[in-house]
Write an enzyme that holds these catalytic residues in place. Structure first.
Site, PDB file in Angstrom:
ATOM      1  N   ILE A 133     -39.409  -3.826   0.405  1.00 63.01           N
ATOM      2  CA  ILE A 133     -38.088  -5.518  -0.033  1.00 63.01           C
ATOM      3  C   ILE A 133     -39.492  -6.299   0.109  1.00 63.01           C
ATOM      4  O   ILE A 133     -38.205  -7.483   0.198  1.00 63.01           O
ATOM      5  CB  ILE A 133     -37.003  -4.586   0.612  1.00 63.01           C
ATOM      6  CG1 ILE A 133     -37.029  -3.828   1.545  1.00 63.01           C
ATOM      7  CG2 ILE A 133     -36.402  -3.894   0.290  1.00 63.01           C
ATOM      8  CD1 ILE A 133     -35.312  -4.370   2.824  1.00 63.01           C
ATOM      9  N   GLY A 134     -40.631  -6.086   1.307  1.00 63.93           N
ATOM     10  CA  GLY A 134     -40.786  -7.162   1.986  1.00 63.93           C
ATOM     11  C   GLY A 134     -41.636  -6.722   2.596  1.00 63.93           C
ATOM     12  O   GLY A 134     -42.598  -5.294   3.079  1.00 63.93           O
TER      13      GLY A 134
ATOM     14  N   GLY B  33     -45.504  -8.963   6.109  1.00 61.33           N
ATOM     15  CA  GLY B  33     -45.389 -10.067   5.998  1.00 61.33           C
ATOM     16  C   GLY B  33     -47.104  -9.498   6.650  1.00 61.33           C
ATOM     17  O   GLY B  33     -47.887  -8.841   6.106  1.00 61.33           O
ATOM     18  N   ARG B  34     -47.563  -9.866   8.221  1.00 51.32           N
ATOM     19  CA  ARG B  34     -48.162 -10.240   7.968  1.00 51.32           C
ATOM     20  C   ARG B  34     -49.058  -8.892   9.395  1.00 51.32           C
ATOM     21  O   ARG B  34     -50.128  -8.746   9.173  1.00 51.32           O
ATOM     22  CB  ARG B  34     -48.612 -11.321   9.684  1.00 51.32           C
ATOM     23  CG  ARG B  34     -50.151 -11.345  10.186  1.00 51.32           C
ATOM     24  CD  ARG B  34     -49.971 -12.198  11.846  1.00 51.32           C
ATOM     25  NE  ARG B  34     -49.347 -13.985  11.086  1.00 51.32           N
ATOM     26  CZ  ARG B  34     -49.279 -14.942  12.075  1.00 51.32           C
ATOM     27  NH1 ARG B  34     -49.493 -14.755  13.241  1.00 51.32           N
ATOM     28  NH2 ARG B  34     -48.735 -15.978  11.794  1.00 51.32           N
ATOM     29  N   PHE B  35     -47.864  -7.917   9.918  1.00 48.16           N
ATOM     30  CA  PHE B  35     -48.356  -7.268  10.378  1.00 48.16           C
ATOM     31  C   PHE B  35     -47.612  -6.124  10.432  1.00 48.16           C
ATOM     32  O   PHE B  35     -47.463  -4.783  10.573  1.00 48.16           O
ATOM     33  CB  PHE B  35     -47.157  -7.145  12.336  1.00 48.16           C
ATOM     34  CG  PHE B  35     -47.937  -8.122  12.680  1.00 48.16           C
ATOM     35  CD1 PHE B  35     -49.081  -8.096  12.817  1.00 48.16           C
ATOM     36  CD2 PHE B  35     -47.004  -9.423  13.325  1.00 48.16           C
ATOM     37  CE1 PHE B  35     -49.556  -9.779  13.967  1.00 48.16           C
ATOM     38  CE2 PHE B  35     -47.853  -9.963  14.107  1.00 48.16           C
ATOM     39  CZ  PHE B  35     -48.916 -10.183  14.338  1.00 48.16           C
ATOM     40  N   GLY B  36     -46.369  -5.892   8.599  1.00 49.50           N
ATOM     41  CA  GLY B  36     -46.593  -4.531   8.004  1.00 49.50           C
ATOM     42  C   GLY B  36     -46.016  -4.456   6.761  1.00 49.50           C
ATOM     43  O   GLY B  36     -46.015  -5.933   6.320  1.00 49.50           O
ATOM     44  N   HIS B  37     -44.660  -3.671   6.429  1.00 49.05           N
ATOM     45  CA  HIS B  37     -43.944  -3.769   5.455  1.00 49.05           C
ATOM     46  C   HIS B  37     -42.902  -3.756   5.664  1.00 49.05           C
ATOM     47  O   HIS B  37     -42.666  -2.532   6.751  1.00 49.05           O
ATOM     48  CB  HIS B  37     -44.723  -2.791   4.278  1.00 49.05           C
ATOM     49  CG  HIS B  37     -46.121  -3.050   4.166  1.00 49.05           C
ATOM     50  ND1 HIS B  37     -47.022  -4.128   3.412  1.00 49.05           N
ATOM     51  CD2 HIS B  37     -47.085  -2.285   4.569  1.00 49.05           C
ATOM     52  CE1 HIS B  37     -47.772  -4.241   3.498  1.00 49.05           C
ATOM     53  NE2 HIS B  37     -48.575  -2.987   3.918  1.00 49.05           N
ATOM     54  N   VAL B  38     -41.930  -3.345   4.989  1.00 44.34           N
ATOM     55  CA  VAL B  38     -40.342  -3.565   5.654  1.00 44.34           C
ATOM     56  C   VAL B  38     -39.741  -3.125   3.649  1.00 44.34           C
ATOM     57  O   VAL B  38     -40.099  -3.054   2.632  1.00 44.34           O
ATOM     58  CB  VAL B  38     -39.609  -4.828   5.852  1.00 44.34           C
ATOM     59  CG1 VAL B  38     -38.137  -3.669   5.512  1.00 44.34           C
ATOM     60  CG2 VAL B  38     -39.725  -5.894   6.153  1.00 44.34           C
TER      61      VAL B  38
ATOM     62  N   ASP C 176     -41.974 -18.083  14.537  1.00 46.30           N
ATOM     63  CA  ASP C 176     -41.690 -18.386  13.443  1.00 46.30           C
ATOM     64  C   ASP C 176     -40.673 -18.252  12.549  1.00 46.30           C
ATOM     65  O   ASP C 176     -40.529 -17.482  11.132  1.00 46.30           O
ATOM     66  CB  ASP C 176     -42.222 -16.345  13.153  1.00 46.30           C
ATOM     67  CG  ASP C 176     -43.467 -17.367  11.720  1.00 46.30           C
ATOM     68  OD1 ASP C 176     -43.664 -18.093  11.008  1.00 46.30           O
ATOM     69  OD2 ASP C 176     -43.760 -15.750  10.659  1.00 46.30           O
TER      70      ASP C 176
END
Length: 999
Positions: free
Chosen positions: A669-670, A672-677, A796
């Site tokens: 579902i998302g 970002g810079r450091f990983g996934h959700v 952020d």
């Protein structure tokens, strides 16, 4: 044309050419002189932190310099405006060479030294402002030579001496309209002589000085006066009746905190009846006596604030005061008023703050007090009020501070007060209230400052629900009849600085969980029946400053050289016969006979195949690398929780795999810079979760990001911050588990995607919903900046990091690159991870990235400035402008080469409507156009806040607390408008139905 005519024409041309050349040469000479003067002026400036005068160094075109205004007609410099540039140095006398100057504004800087008398030579000057600097010395009398002056502001400096007579009396027809000499150290009398006439004067601000004597008799000649502020001086004499009687345009009259006297207030209020525009009247802190006359109700209906506190006024409060229907603030505190509180006060629907404290009011609190919808502060303390607390006070949804202490109130605590969801202070101490503390009232999570129920007749146990007050600073339940235990759950009140439960009948050991309180400074448990040995956290606490354990049944040895015990006196330990130690005043411990101790060899436990457990705690192990039981945020903080009971759920790694179908892409579902959700459903109880899995490929930065986010989530708690369920950590896997937000992120609502992946138009979020979301975000960031136990800079803020729950409440998430400013641990742990400080750079050398996301990063970060709260303010401003315009800041940046701030600023204010999405302005067709205008005004206000937040200079941006307050005000305003509209719709519907039935 003959020869003579030709010769005449030739001579005329030569003459005109000579005149033009001469004029050009004169202009060049004059600009050359002004150039030199300005350069000399600049040489006296010692610091230019914002490079505001860069253009002065790079160009010889004076008219292109920052702050310089030129007259094309005169070809001369006519304006020098360097306000708010943070300049340091002195004001050079060479400024007088700019003889055509009409505007000189150097306010809002750090100029020191004296005001140059040579400024008095600028005879064309109409505006002079040197306010908000560090200027010293006296006001030069030469400023009285400025006969064309309209605006004069020397306020907020360090000026001493007396006001020169020439300044207020420089001609029979003075042009001065605005005079501000406030917030200095000026003494003497106000030098306005009888023959002086300030006929054009509209504003006179002399507050916060050392002025003495009476108000000059010549002041009433200033009949155009709108704003008179003489507050906080040493002025004396009777209240100026004749003066105010002639000031028909008066709007603001501030005479508080002087030495004015009056034995009969009626003549003065009668003299104000002609001031139909009066908005604020302040007479507090004088020597005014007599009764409040009934004629007070005949004052201007525009009156918003009335201050009569700290005087000698007696008698009852006249019911006629309720005629002031637009009053928002009423202060009658610290007088000698008696009688009951008029029920008519409850008819003043616009009241926001009411101060009636420290009087002799009797009777009951009117039950109709709950009918004042906007009431945010009610202070009835230190009176003689009786009866019970009205349950109707729960209707005051805006109530933030309720102060009823030191009265004669009885009955029980109304549980309905627990419905006051915005309450920050609740003080009901020193009354005669009985019964138990209702659980609902004890669970008020909104309390931020203090809860005080002391000195009553409360019985029963201390509710466990008090642990929900995770933002409260002080709890005082002393001098009651409470029984049972001190709840260990109070350790969850992480912001608590003071806890007082003394003089009750509590019977238990002192909970070691109180050691979780990182900011606890005062602890008083005296005069109870507490027992057991003194817990170690008392000697390990680095914050505890006051401790009282007296008159209990504590036992054991009192250390004399550790923590609070190193300076503790016997007075804090008296009445505990089983305590001993070397502190003077308590028994000395007896030496025990030596016994040979047995040595117990440690058992070695080999954990070879234990399941991986994800928990928010700490497992202390020397063989950590071999253990398959791993820790979460607790280990990141290096807290020894051997004696603590973290309340975080335990979820195994296999359960996370099962819940997310093996972290399947369909559940992504998302990113970002450091990983996934990933979204998922726990099979055990069908709980919907979101799992943030950090990408192990990034390496060391993942560890830092994981620890940083854990630190924030562990130490903060607020309704607008995402709540963590647990964490999971092992050498090749790091994850955080959150509740799944069914409404997704704000980004999904602003830029929804169709099935084919293309962006559709933004979804139809109403203006009220958007305003609520912005207000929620502002409240959350304000908490992080100003109210959190550990100050946090998010770094952020953007739509994808704003989540929405089922009720469309906004929650801030993703603290992976946030910065923690100060350590709030206070747990004495030697392994405590040091938190970063204000010197933390905005550029991450590991990732090579600035602190934030493109388009939302504050401009000062690009210049290498350190992170600060003002960076978050800038990001919030971009977020606000993005919501209102429907434009991503990156689109504006890449396609038009400017920031979203600059793009909006170019359209502000006259072309703003064209860029506001029309969906925000929609309103039911039967509502009059005025409501559409009000909605538009709300949007314009939000745009203005966005522009203020995104100003280039960090010092010019407001604080998040101020922003949150403005957002709350706009939310209340729009809610009131919508309510009126709905009532209008309902009324129109009823009329329509009636007509149909008649037909």
């Amino acid at each position: 044309m003959g020869l003579c005519g030709f010769l005449l024409f030739t001579c005329l041309c030569i003459t005109m050419y000579s005149t033009i050349v001469s004029s050009r040469n004169t202009t060049q000479v004059s600009f050359s002189n002004e150039l030199l003067s300005l350069l000399k002026f600049m040489s006296s400036i010692t610091s230019d932190p914002e490079n505001a005068l860069e253009s002065w160094k790079s160009s010889k075109q004076v008219c292109n310099w920052t702050g310089i205004g030129c007259s094309h007609k005169l070809n001369r410099v006519v304006q020098l405006d360097l306000s708010g540039k943070s300049l340091r140095g002195t004001i050079s006398s060479v400024i007088s060479d700019l003889s055509f100057l009409s505007v000189l504004d150097l306010s809002g800087n750090y100029f020191s030294g004296r005001i140059p008398p040579q400024i008095g030579q600028l005879g064309r000057l109409t505006q002079l402002s040197l306010a908000s600097n560090l200027l010293v010395g006296e006001i030069p009398a030469e400023l009285g030579n400025l006969t064309e002056l309209v605006y004069l502001n020397l306020g907020s400096n360090r000026i001493v001496g007396e006001i020169p007579v020439s300044l207020l009396c420089n001609g029979s027809s003075s042009t001065l309209e605005y005079i501000d000499l406030s917030n200095n150290s000026l003494g003497g009398k106000i030098p306005l002589l009888d023959h002086c006439e300030l006929n054009e004067l509209k504003f006179l601000l002399l507050w916060s000085n050392k002025l003495v004597g009476r108000i000059p008799q010549a002041l009433p000649k200033s009949s155009k006066l709108q704003w008179l502020d003489l507050e906080s001086n040493s002025l004396t004499g009777e209240l100026p009746l004749e003066m105010v009687r002639k000031m028909l345009e008066l709007q603001f009259l501030y005479l508080s905190y002087n030495g004015f006297i009056s034995h009969n207030l009626e003549p003065f209020f009668l003299s104000l009846l002609n001031s139909s525009n009066l908005q604020e009247l302040e007479l507090a802190g004088n020597h005014l006596g007599g009764e409040i006359p009934t004629v007070i109700g005949n004052l201007s209906s525009n009156l918003l604030q009335l201050h009569l506190g700290e005087n000698h006024i007696f008698g009852s409060i006249p019911p006629s005061i309720s005629n002031l229907v637009n009053l928002t603030l009423l202060n009658l505190s610290s007088n000698f008023l008696n009688g009951s509180i008029p029920i008519e006060l409850c008819q003043m629907k616009k009241l926001e703050k009411v101060f009636l404290s420290n009087n002799s009011l009797t009777g009951e609190i009117p039950a109709d007090s709950g009918d004042v919808p906007h009431l945010g502060l009610l202070d009835l303390s230190m009176n003689k009020l009786s009866g019970s607390i009205p349950v109707t006070l729960s209707n005051l949804i805006q109530l933030r501070r309720l102060l009823l202490y030191e009265n004669q109130l009885s009955g029980t605590l109304p549980s309905s007060l627990g419905e006051c969801i915005n309450l920050e202070i609740l003080d009901l101490s020193r009354n005669q209230i009985s019964g138990s503390i209702p659980n609902k009232l004890a669970g008020l999570r909104s309390l931020k400052l203090y809860l005080n129920f002391s000195s009553n007749f409360l019985r029963g146990s201390i509710p466990l629900e008090l642990s929900k007050m995770d933002m409260v600073l002080a709890i005082d339940l002393s001098s009651n009849k409470l029984t049972g235990e001190i709840p260990a759950q109070l350790g969850s009140c992480i912001a608590l600085e003071s806890l007082n439960v003394s003089s009750n009948f509590l019977q238990s050991p002192l909970p070691i969980q109180l050691g979780n309180l990182p900011y606890l400074q005062q602890l008083d448990v005296s005069s109870n029946i507490l027992f057991g040995e003194l817990p170690h956290f008392l000697e390990e606490s680095s914050t505890l400053k006051k401790l009282n354990l007296s008159f209990n049944n504590f036992s054991g040895i009192v250390p004399h050289d550790k923590g609070v015990f190193s300076w503790l006196t016997s007075e804090s330990l008296l009445g505990n016969p089983k305590l001993c130690g070397s502190i003077s005043g308590i028994p000395t411990c007896k030496k025990k006979p030596f016994r040979k101790s047995s040595i117990i060899l440690p058992l070695v436990i080999i954990l070879s195949a234990a399941p991986i457990i994800c928990l928010f705690g700490f497992v202390k192990s020397r063989a950590r690398t071999r253990s398959s039981v791993v820790s979460g945020c607790g280990s990141v903080l290096s807290e020894d929780v051997g004696n603590k009971s973290p309340n975080y759920r335990k979820i195994s790694y296999l359960q996370l795999v099962e819940a997310t179908d093996g972290f399947n892409q369909s559940n992504l579902i998302g990113s970002g810079r450091f990983g996934h959700v990933y979204k998922g459903i726990l099979q055990s109880d069908n709980m919907k979760i979101a799992v943030k899995v950090l990408d192990p490929k990034i390496g060391g930065e993942i560890s830092r990001s994981f620890k940083r986010e854990c630190q924030v989530l562990k130490r903060t708690r607020h309704r607008n911050l995402v709540r963590i369920i647990t964490t999971c950590s092992k050498p090749d896997f790091n994850a955080l588990v959150f509740p799944l937000m069914s409404k997704g992120s704000l980004e999904c609502h602003l830029y929804p995607e169709s099935a084919d992946g293309n962006h559709n138009d933004r979804c139809s979020l109403s203006l009220m919903q958007l305003l609520n979301i912005c207000s929620d975000v502002a409240e959350g960031v304000a908490y992080l900046h100003h109210d959190s136990p550990v100050q946090v800079i998010h770094c952020d803020l953007k739509p994808s990091n704003i989540l929405l729950d089922d009720d469309m409440t906004a929650l801030i998430t993703d603290f992976g690159i946030s910065r923690l400013i100060k350590d709030g641990g206070g747990d004495g742990s030697e392994n405590k991870i040091a938190l970063v400080d204000m010197s933390m750079p905005s550029f991450d050398s590991t990732t090579g990235l600035l602190c934030g996301s493109v388009g939302y990063i504050a401009p000062e970060y690009g210049l290498g400035r350190n992170v600060s709260t003002k960076g978050d303010v800038y990001s919030f401003g971009v977020l606000l402008l993005e919501i209102l315009t429907g434009k991503r800041p990156t689109d504006v940046l890449f396609h038009q080469g400017s920031t979203l701030h600059d793009w909006v600023k170019r359209h502000y204010p006259y072309n703003l409507e064209s860029i506001i999405k029309q969906s925000l302005l929609t309103t039911p067709s039967i509502i009059v156009q005025n409501s559409i205008k009000v909605r538009r005004d709300v949007i314009f206000e939000m745009v203005e806040i966005g522009i203020m937040c995104t100003q280039h200079s960090p010092s010019m941006r407001p604080s998040m607390t101020n922003i949150a307050q403005e957002m709350t005000w706009m939310k209340e305003y729009l809610t009131h408008l919508i309510t009126e509209e709905e009532e209008e719709i309902e009324k129109s519907t009823r009329i329509h139905e009636t007509r149909v039935n008649v037909d």
